[in-house]
Design an enzyme around this catalytic site. Structure first.
Site, mmCIF file in Angstrom:
data_model
loop_
_atom_site.group_PDB
_atom_site.id
_atom_site.type_symbol
_atom_site.label_atom_id
_atom_site.label_comp_id
_atom_site.label_asym_id
_atom_site.label_seq_id
_atom_site.Cartn_x
_atom_site.Cartn_y
_atom_site.Cartn_z
ATOM 1 N N ASP A 1 11.738 20.401 6.521
ATOM 2 C CA ASP A 1 12.473 21.477 5.859
ATOM 3 C C ASP A 1 13.395 20.953 4.750
ATOM 4 O OD1 ASP A 1 11.285 23.030 7.808
ATOM 5 O OD2 ASP A 1 13.148 24.005 8.426
ATOM 6 N N HIS B 1 18.705 28.941 0.765
ATOM 7 C CA HIS B 1 19.083 28.635 2.156
ATOM 8 C C HIS B 1 20.212 29.507 2.713
ATOM 9 C CE1 HIS B 1 19.389 25.951 5.719
ATOM 10 N NE2 HIS B 1 18.185 25.551 5.367
ATOM 11 N N HIS C 1 13.631 17.029 8.649
ATOM 12 C CA HIS C 1 14.109 17.364 7.304
ATOM 13 C C HIS C 1 13.802 16.259 6.304
ATOM 14 C CE1 HIS C 1 16.351 20.105 9.904
ATOM 15 N NE2 HIS C 1 16.500 20.887 8.851
ATOM 16 N N HIS D 1 10.925 28.560 2.540
ATOM 17 C CA HIS D 1 12.163 28.390 3.327
ATOM 18 C C HIS D 1 13.346 29.041 2.601
ATOM 19 C CE1 HIS D 1 14.551 26.707 6.486
ATOM 20 N NE2 HIS D 1 15.090 25.728 5.801
HETATM 21 ZN ZN LIG Z 1 16.708 24.549 6.330
#
Ligand SMILES: [Zn+2]
Length: 240
Positions: free
Chosen positions: A62, A117, A207, A113
């Site tokens: 991510d 954010h 991540h 995504h």
């Molecule tokens: Zn994230």
């Protein structure tokens, strides 16, 4: 098997059993019957009729793309012949579009995504749509496909997020294994948390963007090597 088990448990309370002197012997008998029943329940999943689940694991990354960490992740995935799904942030795709192209060109999946954010639960409908569709457009420009999976930031989901995602043709995709690598607990902790918790079909959250991801990169070789030695294959999530 189920009826046998129920019958034997019921017999503890039958008139004959009730006639016995109450006390330790009766308790032992009851306990023995219950243990036998419990053993029968535990044995059920091992029945040969049940097929073993495929040893597949879904690695996901991510918050990228990152010009620094994403290429390192890509190199390690290539070294182990692994594919992964990348949930990218639209504004990062806009900043580093060539990195998104590399992710796609190396056979990985690039998914949505959000643009910046946010907690999608807090947004108006128009802001929600803008977060998703502007990211779609940037990803589509680099990969030629529109993402079909949306991972809401923080895993923050409610009915509005789910219905909004569905309205835009998206499936909400969360995860089942979270080593909290974003908090930088150390390479060894990331390795251990992933390797202790992966079972067939697991979706692992890690991540490649959003900060210093050197610990995640450092943990990846052992994660890939060990899961591979356990017989796992690394598959893409079923997103477009
Ligand atoms: Zn994230």
């Amino acid at each position: 098997m189920t009826s046998t088990r129920v019958t034997s448990v019921t017999s503890v309370n039958s008139p004959r059993a009730a006639d016995r002197p109450r006390g330790r012997r009766a308790a032992r008998l009851a306990l023995g019957t219950l243990l036998a029943a419990a053993t029968a329940v535990v044995a059920l999943p091992a029945a040969p009729a049940q097929a073993a689940p495929a040893k597949v694991v879904y690695l996901t990354f991510d918050d990228g793309p990152s010009p620094r960490y994403t290429p390192q992740v890509l190199a390690l995935l290539a070294q182990y012949g692994a594919r992964a799904t990348f949930f990218e942030i639209g504004q990062n795709v806009a900043a580093y579009p060539e990195v998104t192209s590399r992710v796609h060109d190396q056979g990985h999946s690039v998914q949505n995504h959000s643009w910046s954010h946010p907690d999608l639960r807090t947004l108006s409908k128009s802001s929600f749509d803008s977060q998703v569709t502007s990211t779609d457009a940037r990803i589509r420009a680099r990969t030629g496909t529109t993402p079909s999976c949306l991972r809401p930031p923080y895993g923050a989901v409610n009915s509005a997020v789910r219905s909004g995602a569905a309205r835009l043709g998206k499936t909400v995709q969360l995860w089942s294994v979270d080593p909290q690598d974003w908090a930088r607990p150390g390479r060894a902790a990331i390795e251990r948390r992933v390797l202790d918790r992966v079972t067939p079909g697991a979706v692992v959250l890690m991540h490649d963007g959003g900060g210093d991801r050197s610990q995640t990169v450092a943990a990846l070789p052992a994660i890939l090597r060990t899961l591979k030695s356990r017989g796992y294959t690394f598959a893409l999530l079923p997103c477009r």
